[in-house]
Design an enzyme around this catalytic site. Structure first.
Site, PDB file in Angstrom:
ATOM      1  N   GLU A 134      -0.597  -5.353   5.989  1.00  0.00           N
ATOM      2  CA  GLU A 134       0.714  -5.360   5.328  1.00  0.00           C
ATOM      3  C   GLU A 134       1.666  -6.307   6.050  1.00  0.00           C
ATOM      4  O   GLU A 134       2.341  -7.122   5.434  1.00  0.00           O
ATOM      5  CB  GLU A 134       1.315  -3.952   5.311  1.00  0.00           C
ATOM      6  CG  GLU A 134       0.690  -3.006   4.309  1.00  0.00           C
ATOM      7  CD  GLU A 134       1.257  -1.604   4.425  1.00  0.00           C
ATOM      8  OE1 GLU A 134       1.677  -1.208   5.528  1.00  0.00           O
ATOM      9  OE2 GLU A 134       1.280  -0.901   3.394  1.00  0.00           O
ATOM     10  N   ASP A 166       8.029   3.848   5.443  1.00  0.00           N
ATOM     11  CA  ASP A 166       8.216   5.249   5.837  1.00  0.00           C
ATOM     12  C   ASP A 166       9.646   5.511   6.307  1.00  0.00           C
ATOM     13  O   ASP A 166      10.162   6.614   6.133  1.00  0.00           O
ATOM     14  CB  ASP A 166       7.212   5.608   6.942  1.00  0.00           C
ATOM     15  CG  ASP A 166       5.785   5.508   6.423  1.00  0.00           C
ATOM     16  OD1 ASP A 166       5.416   6.332   5.564  1.00  0.00           O
ATOM     17  OD2 ASP A 166       5.072   4.565   6.821  1.00  0.00           O
ATOM     18  N   GLY A 206       0.193   4.942   5.682  1.00  0.00           N
ATOM     19  CA  GLY A 206      -1.108   4.858   5.023  1.00  0.00           C
ATOM     20  C   GLY A 206      -2.141   4.098   5.845  1.00  0.00           C
ATOM     21  O   GLY A 206      -3.192   3.722   5.346  1.00  0.00           O
ATOM     22  N   THR A 256       0.846  -1.204   0.000  1.00  0.00           N
ATOM     23  CA  THR A 256       0.000   0.000   0.000  1.00  0.00           C
ATOM     24  C   THR A 256       0.879   1.251   0.000  1.00  0.00           C
ATOM     25  O   THR A 256       1.972   1.230   0.569  1.00  0.00           O
ATOM     26  CB  THR A 256      -0.895  -0.011   1.262  1.00  0.00           C
ATOM     27  OG1 THR A 256      -1.754  -1.153   1.197  1.00  0.00           O
ATOM     28  CG2 THR A 256      -1.736   1.251   1.364  1.00  0.00           C
ATOM     29  N   LYS A 260       6.477   1.377   9.095  1.00  0.00           N
ATOM     30  CA  LYS A 260       5.444   1.460   8.073  1.00  0.00           C
ATOM     31  C   LYS A 260       4.148   1.909   8.712  1.00  0.00           C
ATOM     32  O   LYS A 260       4.075   2.054   9.935  1.00  0.00           O
ATOM     33  CB  LYS A 260       5.238   0.079   7.416  1.00  0.00           C
ATOM     34  CG  LYS A 260       6.349  -0.260   6.426  1.00  0.00           C
ATOM     35  CD  LYS A 260       6.198  -1.656   5.838  1.00  0.00           C
ATOM     36  CE  LYS A 260       4.891  -1.836   5.103  1.00  0.00           C
ATOM     37  NZ  LYS A 260       4.597  -0.765   4.109  1.00  0.00           N
ATOM     38  N   GLY A 261       3.117   2.147   7.884  1.00  0.00           N
ATOM     39  CA  GLY A 261       1.832   2.527   8.438  1.00  0.00           C
ATOM     40  C   GLY A 261       1.443   3.963   8.176  1.00  0.00           C
ATOM     41  O   GLY A 261       0.423   4.441   8.655  1.00  0.00           O
ATOM     42  N   GLY A 288       6.022  -0.568   0.316  1.00  0.00           N
ATOM     43  CA  GLY A 288       6.805   0.635   0.605  1.00  0.00           C
ATOM     44  C   GLY A 288       7.200   0.688   2.065  1.00  0.00           C
ATOM     45  O   GLY A 288       7.006  -0.276   2.813  1.00  0.00           O
ATOM     46  N   SER A 307       2.028   5.217  -2.144  1.00  0.00           N
ATOM     47  CA  SER A 307       2.249   5.836  -3.456  1.00  0.00           C
ATOM     48  C   SER A 307       3.377   5.152  -4.222  1.00  0.00           C
ATOM     49  O   SER A 307       3.307   5.048  -5.452  1.00  0.00           O
ATOM     50  CB  SER A 307       2.540   7.326  -3.280  1.00  0.00           C
ATOM     51  OG  SER A 307       3.726   7.499  -2.519  1.00  0.00           O
TER      52      SER A 307
END
Ligand code: DER
Length: 226
Positions: free
Chosen positions: A105, A86, A99, A28, A96-97, A84, A30
């Protein structure tokens, strides 16, 4: 923008890793959006037989738009998951997270035989922690878990909607407490301490899961293998 070009480059690089007949975890965000679109192009141009397992409503919708047939973890094991991040530290631990999709995920990414992370170079850090750790909680736990996170030295903030009044509601119907910690020198320890708190479903620290990171920068693409 330059960052989108870097995301597109690493998305394409990851799409080129996918082989005919594979079951693919679809991350998930961009950057993974570019990967999914490039994978859809390959499926069309090369008549590949691929099934995708999404990690959010976002990746399900984008997969459908890209013409990727989807399935579920109940039917198949995952050969390769692409997602992806962060933040990525030197040990290939992640935050991550961003989004709000980190719960599914982590399930999809951890169950894949190979887990590949695609990032632009702005995500590479020495120590995790500049980015607040997303913590998914059941709504009933808001006050109690917020207090526990503060007692652990965190600064929790309830993630509020932008085009929705009130808090963000995850795909699982829960809240997100974005929790700033100082430099996270032991991500494994913090990941476990967070997940044993009653009312916590999952947090965005990913440790000991990544097999390969594909990093896009203006000077080119770098691959880091575990
Ligand atoms: O929410 C997520 O876990 C995303 O994968 C996030 O970590 C990266 O999103 P981006 O590719 O849009 O920066």
């Amino acid at each position: 923008s330059n960052k989108n070009i870097l995301k597109d480059n690493v998305g394409k690089k990851a799409a080129d890793l996918i082989k005919d007949g594979q079951i693919v975890g679809l991350g998930t965000g961009s950057t993974t959006h570019y990967f999914i679109r490039h994978l859809g192009e390959r499926i069309k141009n090369e008549d590949l037989n691929i099934l995708g397992i999404p990690t959010s409503y976002q990746s399900l919708i984008i997969a459908r738009e890209a013409g990727i047939n989807t399935t579920t973890l109940d039917e198949y094991d995952i050969d390769i998951a692409v997602d992806g991040a962060d933040e990525v530290n030197q040990n290939l631990d992640l935050i991550k997270g961003g989004g709000a999709a980190h719960t599914l995920e982590k399930l999809v990414d951890s169950s894949a035989k190979e887990f590949v992370v695609i990032v632009d170079d702005s995500k590479m850090v020495r120590d995790l922690g500049e980015f607040p750790v997303p913590v998914e909680i059941i709504p009933e736990a808001l006050r109690v878990v917020k207090k526990s996170l503060i007692d652990m030295g965190g600064k929790p903030e309830l993630r509020m909607g932008v085009q929705k009044d009130g808090p963000v509601i995850t795909d699982n119907g829960n809240f997100i407490l974005d929790t700033k910690f100082e430099k996270i020198r032991n991500p494994q320890k913090l990941e476990k301490e967070l997940n044993i708190l009653p009312g916590v479903l999952e947090n965005g620290i990913f440790t000991d899961l990544v097999d390969k990171v594909i990093v896009g920068s203006p000077s080119g693409i770098k691959e880091i293998d575990r």
